[in-house]
Design a protein around this motif. Structure first.
Motif, short mmCIF file in Angstrom:
data_model
loop_
_atom_site.label_atom_id
_atom_site.label_comp_id
_atom_site.label_asym_id
_atom_site.label_seq_id
_atom_site.Cartn_x
_atom_site.Cartn_y
_atom_site.Cartn_z
N GLU A 44 -40.20 -10.95 7.55
CA GLU A 44 -39.82 -12.18 8.26
C GLU A 44 -40.90 -12.52 9.27
O GLU A 44 -41.43 -11.66 9.95
N ARG A 45 -41.21 -13.79 9.37
CA ARG A 45 -42.20 -14.26 10.33
C ARG A 45 -41.47 -14.92 11.50
O ARG A 45 -40.78 -15.91 11.30
N ILE A 46 -41.65 -14.34 12.67
CA ILE A 46 -40.99 -14.87 13.86
C ILE A 46 -42.03 -15.07 14.95
O ILE A 46 -43.18 -14.66 14.81
N VAL A 47 -41.62 -15.72 16.03
CA VAL A 47 -42.49 -15.91 17.19
C VAL A 47 -41.78 -15.33 18.40
O VAL A 47 -40.65 -15.71 18.72
N ARG A 52 -47.09 -14.73 16.99
CA ARG A 52 -46.52 -14.65 15.64
C ARG A 52 -46.42 -13.18 15.22
O ARG A 52 -47.40 -12.43 15.32
N VAL A 53 -45.26 -12.81 14.72
CA VAL A 53 -44.98 -11.42 14.38
C VAL A 53 -44.42 -11.35 12.96
O VAL A 53 -43.58 -12.18 12.58
N ARG A 54 -44.86 -10.37 12.20
CA ARG A 54 -44.30 -10.10 10.88
C ARG A 54 -43.41 -8.87 11.01
O ARG A 54 -43.91 -7.78 11.34
N VAL A 55 -42.13 -9.02 10.78
CA VAL A 55 -41.20 -7.90 10.93
C VAL A 55 -40.49 -7.63 9.62
O VAL A 55 -40.12 -8.54 8.89
N GLY A 56 -40.30 -6.35 9.32
CA GLY A 56 -39.53 -5.94 8.16
C GLY A 56 -38.06 -5.88 8.51
O GLY A 56 -37.68 -6.01 9.68
N PRO A 57 -37.21 -5.64 7.52
CA PRO A 57 -35.76 -5.65 7.76
C PRO A 57 -35.28 -4.54 8.68
O PRO A 57 -34.21 -4.65 9.26
N ARG A 58 -36.07 -3.47 8.84
CA ARG A 58 -35.63 -2.36 9.69
C ARG A 58 -36.29 -2.33 11.07
O ARG A 58 -35.98 -1.48 11.88
N LEU A 237 -40.00 3.80 22.63
CA LEU A 237 -40.35 3.67 21.21
C LEU A 237 -39.66 4.75 20.39
O LEU A 237 -39.66 5.92 20.76
N HIS A 238 -39.09 4.33 19.26
CA HIS A 238 -38.36 5.27 18.41
C HIS A 238 -38.73 5.01 16.95
O HIS A 238 -38.66 3.87 16.48
N PRO A 239 -39.13 6.05 16.22
CA PRO A 239 -39.58 5.83 14.83
C PRO A 239 -38.50 5.24 13.94
O PRO A 239 -38.82 4.51 12.99
N ASP A 240 -37.24 5.54 14.20
CA ASP A 240 -36.17 5.01 13.36
C ASP A 240 -36.00 3.50 13.52
O ASP A 240 -35.35 2.86 12.70
N LEU A 241 -36.59 2.95 14.58
CA LEU A 241 -36.50 1.51 14.83
C LEU A 241 -37.76 0.79 14.37
O LEU A 241 -37.93 -0.39 14.60
N HIS A 242 -38.67 1.53 13.72
CA HIS A 242 -39.86 0.98 13.07
C HIS A 242 -40.63 0.01 13.98
O HIS A 242 -40.80 -1.16 13.66
N PRO A 243 -41.12 0.52 15.11
CA PRO A 243 -41.83 -0.36 16.05
C PRO A 243 -43.15 -0.88 15.49
O PRO A 243 -43.85 -0.17 14.75
N VAL A 244 -43.50 -2.10 15.89
CA VAL A 244 -44.78 -2.70 15.50
C VAL A 244 -45.40 -3.35 16.73
O VAL A 244 -44.72 -3.59 17.74
#
Length: 249
Positions: A44-47, A52-58, A237-244
């Motif tokens: 998903e592309r959000i702002v 602009r950020v590309r985020v996955g479902p997780r 930051l938590h790996p299960d939350l898939h930070p970017v």
């Protein structure tokens, strides 16, 4: 038994042993082609904060880097609650590379540029002992640790100790293939989170791009922020939350 009787018996036995055509095993067929990767379709592309950020479902955590002027940037930390993105921390004293900003695919090593785009934040390293409050995988710097920037090494863009070899750790800092001796940057790498830039090890594209503590000025291509910001971020930051992290301009 007469010969006609024997023949009839043989026919009966064969009929019992040979399954009907409908029960015969189906001929081999290859497995159906795998569906396209869900991650690519689900991005998903959000702002957030003008970036602009590309985020996955997780993905539920995002660090944004919004260029303001020169090598300065606004760095913010966002979390997703339900369907809403909430800003939890922000600093206006973020820094980027002395060479400016450039799309990640066009970056070249040694140019001092910070790559634009969205990258994972998979793990961290630094000068401190691991804290019980940190969830990201963490490695404490010790003498002899390098980040490999030797374009002739199989370990290009990897963390490696000189005793394990595989790269020319002895090259002087003036050499274009000189690797980064991490202990030399005790201030900046007190807290450092690895940015997943150039994970495929494309030679000459760049190595050692991190989110770390501010130095005296611009970075050599990393993103930096004040020490208190990094300290708090390490606990969130938590790996299960898939930070970017997303770098914009």
């Amino acid at each position: 038994m007469t010969r006609p009787g024997l023949a009839a018996a043989l026919v009966l036995v064969l009929a019992l042993l040979v399954p009907p055509a409908s029960a015969a095993p189906a001929p081999f067929a290859p497995a159906p082609a795998a569906a396209p990767a869900a991650s690519a379709a689900a991005v998903e592309r959000i702002v957030l904060g003008g970036v602009r950020v590309r985020v996955g479902p997780r993905t539920r955590q995002v660090v944004t880097v919004d260029h303001t002027r020169g090598h300065h940037a606004r760095v913010a930390f966002w979390v997703k609650r339900g369907e809403r993105w909430l800003r939890r921390m922000v600093t206006t004293d973020g820094r980027t590379g002395y060479g400016g900003l450039v799309p990640g695919g066009r970056r070249r090593q040694g140019t001092g540029t910070t790559p634009l785009g969205t990258y994972p934040l998979p793990w961290a390293f630094g000068t401190h002992r691991a804290d019980d409050g940190w969830d990201l995988r963490y490695r404490r710097i010790r003498r002899g640790d390098f980040w490999v920037q030797d374009n002739e090494s199989d370990f290009y863009n990897r963390y490696r100790h000189q005793s394990r070899g595989g790269f020319r750790w002895w090259l002087p800092s003036s050499h274009p293939d000189a690797s980064e001796r991490l202990i030399d940057y005790g201030r900046q790498y007190e807290y450092a989170v690895v940015m997943g830039f150039n994970r495929d090890q494309v030679r000459h594209r760049g190595s050692g791009i991190f989110l770390h503590v501010n130095g005296r000025g611009a970075t050599a291509g990393c993103v930096s922020a004040p020490r208190p910001f990094l300290r708090r971020l390490m606990r969130r930051l938590h790996p299960d939350l898939h930070p970017v992290i997303a770098v914009g301009r």
